[in-house]
Write a protein that holds these residues in place. Structure first.
Motif, PDB file in Angstrom:
ATOM      1  N   LEU A  82       0.824  -1.210   0.000  1.00 60.19           N
ATOM      2  CA  LEU A  82       0.000   0.000   0.000  1.00 60.19           C
ATOM      3  C   LEU A  82       0.860   1.261   0.000  1.00 60.19           C
ATOM      4  N   VAL A  83       1.899   1.276   0.833  1.00 54.36           N
ATOM      5  CA  VAL A  83       2.798   2.427   0.878  1.00 54.36           C
ATOM      6  C   VAL A  83       3.518   2.598  -0.455  1.00 54.36           C
ATOM      7  N   LEU A  84       3.973   1.496  -1.039  1.00 48.61           N
ATOM      8  CA  LEU A  84       4.658   1.576  -2.333  1.00 48.61           C
ATOM      9  C   LEU A  84       3.714   2.072  -3.430  1.00 48.61           C
ATOM     10  N   MET A  85       2.465   1.619  -3.388  1.00 48.75           N
ATOM     11  CA  MET A  85       1.491   2.100  -4.368  1.00 48.75           C
ATOM     12  C   MET A  85       1.219   3.594  -4.185  1.00 48.75           C
ATOM     13  N   LEU A  86       1.068   4.026  -2.939  1.00 51.97           N
ATOM     14  CA  LEU A  86       0.807   5.439  -2.675  1.00 51.97           C
ATOM     15  C   LEU A  86       1.993   6.319  -3.067  1.00 51.97           C
ATOM     16  N   LEU A  87       3.207   5.830  -2.829  1.00 51.44           N
ATOM     17  CA  LEU A  87       4.394   6.566  -3.280  1.00 51.44           C
ATOM     18  C   LEU A  87       4.404   6.676  -4.801  1.00 51.44           C
ATOM     19  N   GLY A  88       3.993   5.597  -5.466  1.00 49.68           N
ATOM     20  CA  GLY A  88       3.903   5.630  -6.926  1.00 49.68           C
ATOM     21  C   GLY A  88       2.874   6.635  -7.399  1.00 49.68           C
ATOM     22  N   ILE A  89       1.741   6.700  -6.704  1.00 52.36           N
ATOM     23  CA  ILE A  89       0.693   7.659  -7.065  1.00 52.36           C
ATOM     24  C   ILE A  89       1.200   9.091  -6.921  1.00 52.36           C
TER      25      ILE A  89
END
Length: 331
Positions: A82-89
């Motif tokens: 989730l954190v990696l996805m949010l950083l990507g966003i």
């Protein structure tokens, strides 16, 4: 009212996936067409880019307010992806904005382009991994160590294959949507060719997901074929793919966006409907259900009314925004 909330959750998640993904196309564009692809992608998605994140925010708010148990468990066990996805966003959104609105085109502009393209792969990859983790039974709510609880809950062959499939879907949608934003026939030919390539890759990536699900004994095939609605979704998706390919071969672009969106919606419906209302499937066989594990009834009622009333004010303006920019001059 719970069904109203669930409907908004599904639609908002679906719309977020459908309306994003241009960076993947840029990343795999040929060098001599990369700069042109950047301009095409911006012309295609730029006007609705910032507004598109509204759908993700709505989905998160619905889970947080309406399904706190689901939100808490998913945020706990899947906090790393989730954190990696949010950083990507964050990286994708900021780099896209800086790249296209910065009046000075220097080395920073190139850096923004690199960040945008790679974060556009990272974001859907981990979105797919999270989706796979939720339904594959890989989350172990009885785990007693860090690896079992927070690593192996999402890091598996099946979840990664779903992540790859999601990246391909985003690239497919971006390539299909961009065709109508150009006027040069040479650009259209290249984009149609790209769309056909990604259409083929959807079959390849989908087959990979099925093969891994058989290997890992995940009943994905049964989920789709257990009920008549699964067959209907598969038939509609297949028919849309055939119509899309026919139009691409004939050089017709009028309905390509509709076909592309319908393909993705039917894939999501077929994969999710069969185990409804269960949303999270745990390793020990227990589940979190959208019809059982929701918040207080008064909260659900207020949330449903807020979503209904909010949609009256938001949706007309959002679709008018899309309509207005679809009428703008092609490049």
């Amino acid at each position: 009212m719970i069904y109203v909330v669930i409907a908004f959750l599904w639609v908002s998640t679906c719309l977020y996936l459908i309306l994003g993904g241009a960076g993947v196309v840029e990343l795999f564009s040929k060098k001599d067409f990369k700069e042109r692809t950047q301009k095409i992608m911006y012309n295609s998605i730029g006007p609705i880019w910032e507004a598109n994140h509204m759908w993700l925010i709505i989905a998160i708010v619905i889970l947080f307010v309406g399904f706190p148990k689901v939100y808490a468990d998913v945020s706990n066990y899947l906090h790393i992806p989730l954190v990696l996805m949010l950083l990507g966003i964050i990286a994708r959104g900021t780099s896209f904005t800086f790249r296209n609105y910065d009046v000075i085109k220097d080395e920073w502009h190139k850096l923004y382009a690199v960040i945008f393209t790679y974060s556009s792969v990272v974001t859907p990859m981990f979105l797919g991994i999270i989706a796979g983790s939720i339904v594959s039974g890989s989350i172990d709510d009885n785990a007693t160590n860090f690896l079992d609880a927070y690593i192996y809950s999402w890091l598996s062959w099946f979840n990664v294959s779903v992540g790859i499939f999601t990246v391909i879907i985003c690239a497919f949608l971006a390539s299909v949507y961009s065709i109508q934003s150009v006027k040069k026939e040479g650009d259209k030919i290249k984009l149609r060719k790209r769309a056909k390539i990604y259409t083929t890759l959807i079959f390849v990536a989908g087959a990979l997901v099925f093969l891994v699900s058989i290997w890992k004994e995940i009943p994905l095939f049964n989920w789709i074929t257990d009920q008549i609605y699964g067959y209907i979704a598969v038939v509609l998706a297949t028919l849309s793919i055939l119509l899309l390919i026919i139009d691409l071969n004939k050089g017709k672009d009028k309905f390509t966006k509709i076909y592309g969106a319908l393909i993705v919606m039917m894939i999501l419906f077929a994969a999710s409907y069969s185990h409804f209302p269960n949303l999270v499937l745990f390793k020990d066989g227990s589940t979190l259900s959208l019809l059982d594990d929701f918040g207080a009834e008064s909260t659900i009622n207020m949330l449903a009314w807020a979503l209904l009333l909010g949609s009256i004010f938001i949706l007309p303006f959002f679709f008018y925004l899309m309509y207005s920019f679809n009428k703008k001059q092609k490049i």
